[in-house]
Write a protein that holds these residues in place. Structure first.
Motif, PDB file in Angstrom:
ATOM      1  N   THR A 106     -36.486   2.213   4.151  1.00  0.00           N
ATOM      2  CA  THR A 106     -36.721   2.582   5.549  1.00  0.00           C
ATOM      3  C   THR A 106     -36.292   4.020   5.819  1.00  0.00           C
ATOM      4  O   THR A 106     -37.065   4.826   6.329  1.00  0.00           O
ATOM      5  N   ASP A 107     -35.049   4.329   5.479  1.00  0.00           N
ATOM      6  CA  ASP A 107     -34.529   5.685   5.711  1.00  0.00           C
ATOM      7  C   ASP A 107     -34.124   6.287   4.368  1.00  0.00           C
ATOM      8  O   ASP A 107     -34.957   6.820   3.670  1.00  0.00           O
ATOM      9  N   GLY A 109     -32.486   4.463   1.880  1.00  0.00           N
ATOM     10  CA  GLY A 109     -32.354   3.451   0.823  1.00  0.00           C
ATOM     11  C   GLY A 109     -30.917   3.140   0.426  1.00  0.00           C
ATOM     12  O   GLY A 109     -30.661   2.523  -0.607  1.00  0.00           O
ATOM     13  N   VAL A 110     -29.957   3.552   1.256  1.00  0.00           N
ATOM     14  CA  VAL A 110     -28.549   3.306   0.923  1.00  0.00           C
ATOM     15  C   VAL A 110     -28.260   1.803   0.906  1.00  0.00           C
ATOM     16  O   VAL A 110     -27.576   1.299   0.008  1.00  0.00           O
ATOM     17  N   VAL A 111     -28.808   1.079   1.878  1.00  0.00           N
ATOM     18  CA  VAL A 111     -28.531  -0.359   1.963  1.00  0.00           C
ATOM     19  C   VAL A 111     -28.959  -1.043   0.656  1.00  0.00           C
ATOM     20  O   VAL A 111     -28.182  -1.768   0.031  1.00  0.00           O
ATOM     21  N   THR A 112     -30.167  -0.765   0.235  1.00  0.00           N
ATOM     22  CA  THR A 112     -30.674  -1.407  -0.988  1.00  0.00           C
ATOM     23  C   THR A 112     -29.853  -0.986  -2.205  1.00  0.00           C
ATOM     24  O   THR A 112     -29.517  -1.814  -3.055  1.00  0.00           O
ATOM     25  N   SER A 130     -34.072  -9.634   4.138  1.00  0.00           N
ATOM     26  CA  SER A 130     -35.246 -10.117   4.877  1.00  0.00           C
ATOM     27  C   SER A 130     -36.492  -9.520   4.253  1.00  0.00           C
ATOM     28  O   SER A 130     -36.740  -8.327   4.366  1.00  0.00           O
ATOM     29  N   ALA A 152     -37.342  -6.321  -0.812  1.00  0.00           N
ATOM     30  CA  ALA A 152     -37.022  -6.586   0.602  1.00  0.00           C
ATOM     31  C   ALA A 152     -36.668  -5.309   1.356  1.00  0.00           C
ATOM     32  O   ALA A 152     -36.385  -5.339   2.549  1.00  0.00           O
ATOM     33  N   GLY A 154     -36.996  -1.495   3.122  1.00  0.00           N
ATOM     34  CA  GLY A 154     -37.993  -0.771   3.902  1.00  0.00           C
ATOM     35  C   GLY A 154     -38.451  -1.434   5.166  1.00  0.00           C
ATOM     36  O   GLY A 154     -38.070  -2.553   5.500  1.00  0.00           O
ATOM     37  N   THR A 172     -39.720  -7.990  14.942  1.00  0.00           N
ATOM     38  CA  THR A 172     -38.866  -7.218  14.040  1.00  0.00           C
ATOM     39  C   THR A 172     -37.560  -7.964  13.794  1.00  0.00           C
ATOM     40  O   THR A 172     -36.712  -7.500  13.059  1.00  0.00           O
ATOM     41  N   PHE A 224     -27.754  -0.576  12.246  1.00  0.00           N
ATOM     42  CA  PHE A 224     -27.707  -0.156  13.647  1.00  0.00           C
ATOM     43  C   PHE A 224     -28.861  -0.886  14.341  1.00  0.00           C
ATOM     44  O   PHE A 224     -29.890  -1.163  13.716  1.00  0.00           O
ATOM     45  N   GLY A 300     -27.889   3.243   9.592  1.00  0.00           N
ATOM     46  CA  GLY A 300     -29.025   3.490  10.479  1.00  0.00           C
ATOM     47  C   GLY A 300     -29.645   4.836  10.147  1.00  0.00           C
ATOM     48  O   GLY A 300     -29.138   5.566   9.283  1.00  0.00           O
ATOM     49  N   GLY A 301     -30.717   5.155  10.824  1.00  0.00           N
ATOM     50  CA  GLY A 301     -31.356   6.446  10.585  1.00  0.00           C
ATOM     51  C   GLY A 301     -30.843   7.501  11.559  1.00  0.00           C
ATOM     52  O   GLY A 301     -30.919   8.708  11.287  1.00  0.00           O
ATOM     53  N   LEU A 302     -30.322   7.053  12.698  1.00  0.00           N
ATOM     54  CA  LEU A 302     -29.903   7.975  13.750  1.00  0.00           C
ATOM     55  C   LEU A 302     -28.874   8.991  13.243  1.00  0.00           C
ATOM     56  O   LEU A 302     -27.874   8.620  12.643  1.00  0.00           O
ATOM     57  N   THR A 309     -29.804   7.986   5.091  1.00  0.00           N
ATOM     58  CA  THR A 309     -29.244   6.907   5.922  1.00  0.00           C
ATOM     59  C   THR A 309     -27.890   7.353   6.464  1.00  0.00           C
ATOM     60  O   THR A 309     -27.033   7.817   5.692  1.00  0.00           O
TER      61      THR A 309
HETATM   62  C1  LIG Z   1     -34.483  -4.754  14.203  1.00  0.00           C
HETATM   63  C2  LIG Z   1     -33.916  -3.452  13.712  1.00  0.00           C
HETATM   64  C3  LIG Z   1     -33.593  -2.460  14.631  1.00  0.00           C
HETATM   65  C4  LIG Z   1     -33.045  -1.251  14.194  1.00  0.00           C
HETATM   66  N1  LIG Z   1     -32.733  -0.302  15.124  1.00  0.00           N
HETATM   67  C5  LIG Z   1     -32.214   0.870  14.724  1.00  0.00           C
HETATM   68  C6  LIG Z   1     -31.894   1.867  15.668  1.00  0.00           C
HETATM   69  O1  LIG Z   1     -32.057   1.675  16.869  1.00  0.00           O
HETATM   70  N2  LIG Z   1     -31.401   3.052  15.225  1.00  0.00           N
HETATM   71  C7  LIG Z   1     -31.182   3.285  13.898  1.00  0.00           C
HETATM   72  O2  LIG Z   1     -30.735   4.374  13.559  1.00  0.00           O
HETATM   73  N3  LIG Z   1     -31.466   2.357  12.970  1.00  0.00           N
HETATM   74  C8  LIG Z   1     -31.965   1.153  13.348  1.00  0.00           C
HETATM   75  N4  LIG Z   1     -32.238   0.187  12.420  1.00  0.00           N
HETATM   76  C9  LIG Z   1     -31.827   0.394  11.020  1.00  0.00           C
HETATM   77  C10 LIG Z   1     -32.838   1.178  10.203  1.00  0.00           C
HETATM   78  O3  LIG Z   1     -34.154   0.745  10.511  1.00  0.00           O
HETATM   79  C11 LIG Z   1     -32.611   0.976   8.698  1.00  0.00           C
HETATM   80  O4  LIG Z   1     -32.618  -0.406   8.397  1.00  0.00           O
HETATM   81  C12 LIG Z   1     -31.280   1.541   8.219  1.00  0.00           C
HETATM   82  O5  LIG Z   1     -31.249   2.922   8.500  1.00  0.00           O
HETATM   83  C13 LIG Z   1     -31.079   1.354   6.713  1.00  0.00           C
HETATM   84  O6  LIG Z   1     -32.032   2.123   6.033  1.00  0.00           O
HETATM   85  P1  LIG Z   1     -32.086   2.096   4.449  1.00  0.00           P
HETATM   86  O7  LIG Z   1     -33.236   2.914   4.024  1.00  0.00           O
HETATM   87  O8  LIG Z   1     -30.721   2.433   3.924  1.00  0.00           O
HETATM   88  O9  LIG Z   1     -32.367   0.561   4.221  1.00  0.00           O
HETATM   89  P2  LIG Z   1     -33.318  -0.143   3.100  1.00  0.00           P
HETATM   90  O10 LIG Z   1     -32.812   0.278   1.769  1.00  0.00           O
HETATM   91  O11 LIG Z   1     -34.714   0.068   3.447  1.00  0.00           O
HETATM   92  O12 LIG Z   1     -32.892  -1.640   3.308  1.00  0.00           O
HETATM   93  C14 LIG Z   1     -33.100  -2.298   4.527  1.00  0.00           C
HETATM   94  C15 LIG Z   1     -32.460  -3.660   4.429  1.00  0.00           C
HETATM   95  O13 LIG Z   1     -32.540  -4.273   5.705  1.00  0.00           O
HETATM   96  C16 LIG Z   1     -33.075  -5.596   5.575  1.00  0.00           C
HETATM   97  N5  LIG Z   1     -33.814  -5.884   6.808  1.00  0.00           N
HETATM   98  C17 LIG Z   1     -34.982  -5.376   7.208  1.00  0.00           C
HETATM   99  N6  LIG Z   1     -35.344  -5.855   8.407  1.00  0.00           N
HETATM  100  C18 LIG Z   1     -34.355  -6.702   8.769  1.00  0.00           C
HETATM  101  C19 LIG Z   1     -34.151  -7.506   9.908  1.00  0.00           C
HETATM  102  N7  LIG Z   1     -35.035  -7.557  10.906  1.00  0.00           N
HETATM  103  N8  LIG Z   1     -33.028  -8.247   9.975  1.00  0.00           N
HETATM  104  C20 LIG Z   1     -32.112  -8.222   8.968  1.00  0.00           C
HETATM  105  N9  LIG Z   1     -32.261  -7.450   7.857  1.00  0.00           N
HETATM  106  C21 LIG Z   1     -33.370  -6.715   7.763  1.00  0.00           C
HETATM  107  C22 LIG Z   1     -33.977  -5.521   4.363  1.00  0.00           C
HETATM  108  O14 LIG Z   1     -34.167  -6.779   3.783  1.00  0.00           O
HETATM  109  C23 LIG Z   1     -33.172  -4.575   3.453  1.00  0.00           C
HETATM  110  O15 LIG Z   1     -32.216  -5.290   2.720  1.00  0.00           O
HETATM  111  C24 LIG Z   1     -32.808  -1.025  12.816  1.00  0.00           C
HETATM  112  C25 LIG Z   1     -33.146  -2.031  11.898  1.00  0.00           C
HETATM  113  C26 LIG Z   1     -33.682  -3.230  12.329  1.00  0.00           C
HETATM  114  C27 LIG Z   1     -34.045  -4.290  11.326  1.00  0.00           C
END
Ligand SMILES: Cc1cc2nc3c(=O)[nH]c(=O)nc-3n(C[C@H](O)[C@H](O)[C@H](O)COP(=O)(O)OP(=O)(O)OC[C@H]3O[C@@H](n4cnc5c(N)ncnc54)[C@H](O)[C@@H]3O)c2cc1C
Length: 370
Positions: A106-107, A109-112, A130, A152, A154, A172, A224, A300-302, A309
């Motif tokens: 999504t942002d 990829g730190v979570v993954t 999810s 999962a 992104g 979502t 976030f 979060g991305g903010l 992230t």
């Molecule tokens: C409903 C929602 C609202 C969000 N609102 C904001 C926001 O307002 N501001 C902000 O900065 N960031 C928000 N985020 C967080 C942001 O979208 C990214 O998830 C976060 O920055 C992590 O990015 P990443 O690339 O490290 O995660 P990735 O490496 O892409 O991993 C994302 C992880 O989140 C899990 N996931 C995805 N969707 C969901 C879900 N609906 N419920 C539970 N787990 C889920 C995936 O399975 C994966 O494990 C929101 C996320 C969700 C799901």
């Protein structure tokens, strides 16, 4: 005099009747009278009594509901919560070093990548994530392999499934709590969970109360969340009209400073968050937690550049995880020119998180006064 225990009856009046139920499934999943079938879920995910006589009046459903605040002080005390965004050790803007994850996340990829680190080092047996099921539809699952964790990641939507195949449900929100319930039957231990603030809040309350199987959760990675969306007919039409697009043209949505929609023609459109509140899930408007204040690590991305992230490292467990993932090359931090730039950027990042957290709290107070 003994205080009367609040039960599902009180959840009905205080939460469900006020349209504050987030349909997380927590009350239903962890009901002490589960085997007696005291509660059931309506088709739209709202819980109700199936047989009130069978209710054991233990009060668990009431206490763990994310919309009920009676345990909040206990939670704050046990977590060492501090204003304005909860306890944290440091913030970082980081990204994955894995090209595969970078291609789908999504942002940053730190979570993954943190989950991959935990799995590779046998620190977890699996992770509740999810997985994508279709456009705007995610299904909670326990990922046991690297491939399952990466698939999962992104918020990219395949666009290959159509609304009818998905029972008309675009959301979502992904209900992970019933998946937590299943851990015990599956004889699993040491699980990581990725969840929104309301979900991590319920898990932490369960851990506070010693409700099984919350003890099996070893790591909480919180996202976030300003709000979640259920794209029913009305909301889809609103978005189509607002953006002058066809809903099926959307391939990605993300939220940072605003609501970001990416179309299949590569175009990106930004909508102010105040506007999209109109189609947010009603329960989200009563939630006070933006930055997932009780997670080990929040993300979060903010506040970060695209492709990174924003990571809030809160607990010692979270700090160890982040440091080890960094040292072993799973993730990297953004590079700053010098110490001054690092300090300024981090101050700006925290200021943004504080501002969004404040906005969410004010909005919740307003909603709860209605
Ligand atoms: C409903 C929602 C609202 C969000 N609102 C904001 C926001 O307002 N501001 C902000 O900065 N960031 C928000 N985020 C967080 C942001 O979208 C990214 O998830 C976060 O920055 C992590 O990015 P990443 O690339 O490290 O995660 P990735 O490496 O892409 O991993 C994302 C992880 O989140 C899990 N996931 C995805 N969707 C969901 C879900 N609906 N419920 C539970 N787990 C889920 C995936 O399975 C994966 O494990 C929101 C996320 C969700 C799901």
């Amino acid at each position: 005099m003994e205080e009367e225990v609040k039960t599902f009856k009180d959840l009905q009046t205080e939460v469900i009747d006020r349209n504050l139920c987030g349909k997380c499934g927590g009350c239903y999943s962890f009901c002490s009278a589960g085997e007696l079938h005291a509660l059931e879920m309506e088709e739209d995910g709202v819980p109700k009594y199936s047989d009130e006589e069978k209710c054991l009046k233990c009060g668990i459903c009431y206490l763990i509901c994310p919309q009920i605040n009676v345990l909040n002080q206990d939670l704050k005390d046990s977590f060492g919560w501090k204003p304005p965004i909860g306890r944290y050790q440091r913030v970082s803007s980081a990204r994955t070093k894995d090209p595969k994850v970078r291609g789908v996340c999504t942002d940053g990829g730190v979570v993954t990548s943190l989950l991959l680190y935990l799995l590779d080092h046998n620190l977890i047996e699996g992770a509740i994530v999810s997985k994508k099921k279709g456009p705007f539809v995610r299904e909670p699952t326990i990922a046991f392999t690297r491939e399952e964790i990466v698939s999962a990641a992104g918020s990219q939507y395949s666009g290959s499934s159509h609304l009818e195949e998905l029972g008309g449900k675009y959301s979502t929100y992904s209900p992970i709590l019933p998946e937590v319930k299943s851990l015990e039957q599956k004889y699993l231990r040491n699980i990581a969970v990725v969840g929104t603030p309301c979900q991590i809040n319920t898990i932490k309350k369960m851990q506070c109360l010693g409700i099984l199987p919350a003890h099996l959760i070893e790591y909480t990675i919180g996202l976030f969340c300003i709000e979640s969306f259920s794209f029913d007919d009305l909301a889809r039409k609103w978005l189509e009209k607002r953006l002058a697009i066809d809903f099926d043209d959307i391939i990605k949505i993300n939220i940072k400073d605003d609501f970001i929609v990416t179309l299949n023609n590569g175009k990106t459109i930004h909508i102010p968050l105040e506007e999209v509140d109109a189609v947010a899930r009603p329960s989200c408007l009563a939630c006070r937690d933006f930055s997932n204040e009780y997670a080990d690590i929040s993300a979060g991305g903010l506040g970060s550049l695209d492709g990174y992230t924003t990571t809030v490292i809160r607990t010692d467990k979270g700090a160890n995880l982040f440091r080890n993932a960094l040292q072993q090359g799973y993730i990297e931090e953004v590079e700053y020119r010098d110490a001054d730039e690092r300090k300024n950027e981090k101050t700006k990042m925290v200021a943004k998180i504080v501002s969004f957290s404040t906005r969410k709290r004010i909005r919740a107070e307003q909603r709860l006064r209605e």
